[in-house]
Design an enzyme around this catalytic site. Sequence first.
Site, PDB file in Angstrom:
ATOM      1  N   ARG A 236       1.158  -1.207  -0.331  1.00  0.00           N
ATOM      2  CA  ARG A 236       0.073   0.015   0.047  1.00  0.00           C
ATOM      3  C   ARG A 236       0.808   1.230  -0.027  1.00  0.00           C
ATOM      4  O   ARG A 236       2.054   1.322   0.715  1.00  0.00           O
ATOM      5  CB  ARG A 236      -0.929   0.154   1.493  1.00  0.00           C
ATOM      6  CG  ARG A 236      -1.896  -0.927   1.243  1.00  0.00           C
ATOM      7  CD  ARG A 236      -3.331  -0.464   0.410  1.00  0.00           C
ATOM      8  NE  ARG A 236      -4.282  -1.204   0.230  1.00  0.00           N
ATOM      9  CZ  ARG A 236      -4.478  -2.068  -0.781  1.00  0.00           C
ATOM     10  NH1 ARG A 236      -3.637  -1.999  -2.090  1.00  0.00           N
ATOM     11  NH2 ARG A 236      -5.536  -2.675  -0.973  1.00  0.00           N
TER      12      ARG A 236
ATOM     13  N   GLU B   4      -3.012   8.018  -4.851  1.00  0.00           N
ATOM     14  CA  GLU B   4      -2.923   7.325  -6.296  1.00  0.00           C
ATOM     15  C   GLU B   4      -4.000   7.905  -7.287  1.00  0.00           C
ATOM     16  O   GLU B   4      -4.955   8.295  -6.862  1.00  0.00           O
ATOM     17  CB  GLU B   4      -3.110   5.838  -6.281  1.00  0.00           C
ATOM     18  CG  GLU B   4      -2.010   5.089  -5.586  1.00  0.00           C
ATOM     19  CD  GLU B   4      -2.089   3.503  -5.678  1.00  0.00           C
ATOM     20  OE1 GLU B   4      -3.261   2.913  -6.113  1.00  0.00           O
ATOM     21  OE2 GLU B   4      -1.323   2.829  -5.232  1.00  0.00           O
TER      22      GLU B   4
ATOM     23  N   HIS C 203       0.125   0.377  -9.839  1.00  0.00           N
ATOM     24  CA  HIS C 203      -0.808  -0.464  -9.019  1.00  0.00           C
ATOM     25  C   HIS C 203      -1.235  -1.687  -9.805  1.00  0.00           C
ATOM     26  O   HIS C 203      -2.567  -1.951  -9.958  1.00  0.00           O
ATOM     27  CB  HIS C 203      -2.020   0.330  -8.521  1.00  0.00           C
ATOM     28  CG  HIS C 203      -2.372  -0.385  -7.110  1.00  0.00           C
ATOM     29  ND1 HIS C 203      -3.053   0.385  -6.023  1.00  0.00           N
ATOM     30  CD2 HIS C 203      -2.557  -1.468  -6.960  1.00  0.00           C
ATOM     31  CE1 HIS C 203      -3.303  -0.646  -5.145  1.00  0.00           C
ATOM     32  NE2 HIS C 203      -3.207  -1.715  -5.393  1.00  0.00           N
TER      33      HIS C 203
END
Length: 541
Positions: free
Chosen positions: A237, A266, A285
């Site tokens: 994360r 993000e 990601h």
Amino acid sequence: MRILIADTLAPEAAAYLGGQPDTEVTTRTGLAGDDLADALRAHDGVVIRSAVQVTGPVLVRCAAGDGWRLRAIARAGVGVDNIDLETATRLGIAVMNTASASTITTAEHAFALMIALARNIPWAHAAIASGGWDRSRFVGTELHGKTLGVVGLGRIGLTLARRALAFGMEVCAYDPFMNTPTALDGHVILLESVNELLARSDFVSLHVPKNESTAGMINAAAFDAARPGVRIINASRGGIIDEAALLAALADGRCGGAALDVFDPEPPPPECPLRNHPKVLTTPHLGASTTEAQEAVAVDACRAVVTYLRGEGIIGAVNTAGVSLDLSERQRAFVDLAGRMIALLQAAVSPQGLSRVRFVVRGEALAGGADSVARHALVELLRSHLDEPVSVINAALIAEQRHIETETVIGADHGEDRLAIEIEIEPDSEPRRVEGAIYADGLPRITSLDGYAMDMVPSGAMVLLTNTDEPGRIGLVGGVFGDAGVNIAEMVIGRKQAPAAGDTIAMMILKLDAAPTRELLEALRRGPGIVRVASVELGPA
Ligand code: NAD
């Protein structure tokens, strides 16, 4: 059962649900607000990804009045920020995710990042793409013989560790929630602190959840403690690595390179220096982004809903307040026994209120799942007292709101698998107790009911009688059944295990070929010496 697919999922999801004989599946995407609430109301389960917003107001509207059906929400993927967990829990709706479906995919991505860092692959590729051919700049390092430090040895951490061992790496790990000195048959050494891990690792890969203890855990002090030139990978994360500390460590060589799949926020803002840093490799990601994982999360989410709605267990629940509700076959058999025990206890005692419930669990097979077995049993107990929907999800909350104290005790000696359930009707009243076991024949047995010792398989139509323990009572009861033309299949007589002086009441349990009529029960009640009569109907054992 009716299941709604409310988000765009891999086609395998609908195919899986369509193949289930007891399932009707509808796909409706793009729903929101009242439309979503009304659609949810008409379905037993829903499968979503991150686009559908199952907010508090949506759930409240879905559950308003009678006739709503929703009992399970499954998220194909991990994050459940789009679901109001508190409201779902209060309404007894299970919320599940499919974290394990992306384990291999994410571990492989972390591994790919580690190799790419070791061999300078992105920078070499970029050099060729821009017309160059510079081999000396991109001399790499072997993984073989190097040490990988895994921070967080959960599903992904362990999967990565296995692959690293196959590459001939030494592997150490830091995970404060693992109480063993080593893992993977002694091949992975567990260390006391993240700084100790950094000090002995050439590569460090992070696989922890984001919480107070992990946010910013890789900070300036950690880089000070690290082996000089450590390469670091984060596919967990964003925010676990302190960005400023990383940039400083990259600048002075304490960190030799970083590979980042996750950012905070993000996407990172365009001016984020990590976007285009010469020692930082980035992916947007992509950890769980493989065809296999997308299929797996979709099908796993559908399987989780179907399994839960069928009452076959609960997979990946996120709103169970820390109780794992996955049950082994043996534990499931005990949950079934608990339901039968409770039905008989209710018939024997007919409690008007409950102030305390105590589950006493014995045996190795049950000790590991004691809380789960107790939670399922609590549902059975509460269900018969309340109108509101009770499930494993809200049972503990409902008990708390109604000031019913619950306790689960694990038998100190463990011994053979056994379960006892005690209820107190008034605060501090004498506990009323039922005990049960499952023997080698696999059948549920009641071994004691409200102080009467017995050995019986609770199933089918049954009548419980308490009567004065005198000659002639069995004949009298037999006569009433004969007159009514109802066949007695089995009769069990229980006497008090510890009778008080002058206590001469016995219990009879009769198993019948057909359910007793009200007239038959009334005729029994009129019999001399009959103290109490109740009937129970249970499924086949
Ligand atoms: P997991 O729950 O199986 O494992 C997490 C481990 O971290 C546990 O063993 C836990 O004990 C340990 N841990 C918790 N706090 C810690 C601490 N302070 N220090 C060290 N260890 C600690 O989870 P998982 O499925 O392996 O996932 C790991 C992470 O990867 C999660 O953050 C998850 O959200 C993330 N993830 C990312 C992607 C992606 O696309 N990049 C995909 C899937 C999962």
